[in-house]
Enzyme design. Structure first.
Site, short mmCIF file in Angstrom:
data_model
loop_
_atom_site.label_atom_id
_atom_site.label_comp_id
_atom_site.label_asym_id
_atom_site.label_seq_id
_atom_site.Cartn_x
_atom_site.Cartn_y
_atom_site.Cartn_z
CB THR A 181 -0.93 0.01 1.22
OG1 THR A 181 -1.76 -1.15 1.20
CG2 THR A 181 -1.80 1.27 1.24
CB VAL A 182 3.78 2.23 2.07
CG1 VAL A 182 4.83 3.33 2.07
CG2 VAL A 182 3.02 2.24 3.40
CB THR A 183 5.00 0.09 -2.79
OG1 THR A 183 5.89 -0.53 -1.85
CG2 THR A 183 5.67 0.13 -4.15
CG ASP A 226 11.71 2.73 -2.80
OD1 ASP A 226 10.87 1.82 -2.95
OD2 ASP A 226 12.88 2.63 -3.21
NE ARG A 235 14.98 -3.13 7.02
CZ ARG A 235 14.96 -2.16 6.11
NH1 ARG A 235 15.10 -2.45 4.83
NH2 ARG A 235 14.80 -0.90 6.48
CB THR A 271 5.58 -11.11 -0.84
OG1 THR A 271 5.20 -9.86 -1.46
CG2 THR A 271 4.97 -11.19 0.55
CG ASP A 301 10.25 -1.50 -4.15
OD1 ASP A 301 9.69 -0.53 -3.62
OD2 ASP A 301 11.49 -1.57 -4.25
CG ASP A 334 11.93 1.55 -7.22
OD1 ASP A 334 11.14 2.21 -6.51
OD2 ASP A 334 12.75 0.74 -6.76
#
Length: 204
Positions: A30-32, A66, A74, A80, A87, A91
């Site tokens: 979600t944050v990504t 990021d 972590r 995953t 990710d 990017d």
């Protein structure tokens, strides 16, 4: 290159934040996605319009997520495989939006065609540098390191935009020319790393 020196220090700052967000039930994917959407929107809205200072600051803030999603992974005991692909994909999208927006501004309102050309070199070269590593790893080889990796690309690109927005002439042009040259050198370093890895693979 910065990753080798700064990763441990950065992790000590971001890991507590990552643990806190995981504790709130927020997932790293979600944050990504949110960070990617924010960085892309700020890049294509503010930078081509010439709002370089505001755009550089906002894109930087979203890019920093990021670091947070990695800390969250972590905290969960490791990311995953889907998260790793997501990710990397995000990017590349952010890199494309940032350098595409800088090229757009430089070739239109900024009237700095050299900076625009350098931005396009950074955009394409950065994508190829990342592809070489991914393709090498897909066949069991390695292509680590290099003079200019993603952290350096973002820092130089955003810093150049910020300083240029403050009125320093040709700041963005200089930053992007240095970055373009470094990107080409890094591509050569990655190719040579793959070649060394391929030569060593049969003996391993």
């Amino acid at each position: 290159m910065l990753n080798m020196f700064a990763r441990g220090h950065v992790n000590r700052l971001t890991d507590p934040v990552g643990r806190r967000l995981v504790g709130l039930g927020i997932g790293p994917d979600t944050v990504t996605v949110l960070g990617t959407v924010g960085a892309i929107v700020c890049s294509v809205v503010f930078l081509p319009a010439g709002w370089l200072v505001l755009g550089a600051v906002l894109v930087t803030l979203f890019v920093l997520t990021d670091l947070i999603d990695g800390a969250m992974a972590r905290a969960l005991g490791g990311g995953t495989r889907f998260g790793a692909v997501l990710d990397s994909t995000c990017d590349r999208m952010v890199d494309g939006a940032l350098f595409g927006a800088l090229a757009w501004w430089a070739m239109t309102g900024g009237a700095e065609p050299v900076a625009g050309a350098a931005a396009l070199v950074c955009l394409v070269g950065g994508q190829i540098v990342s592809y070489v590593k991914a393709r090498a790893e897909s066949v069991g080889l390695t292509a680590e390191g290099g003079f200019v990796e993603r952290a350096e690309r973002l820092i130089l690109g955003l810093l150049g935009a910020f300083v240029s927005g403050l009125g320093v002439p040709y700041a963005l042009t200089v930053a992007l020319l240095v970055l373009a040259a470094g990107t080409v050198v890094t591509l050569g370093q990655r190719i040579m790393a793959v070649r060394r890895s391929a030569r060593e693979a049969p003996r391993v």
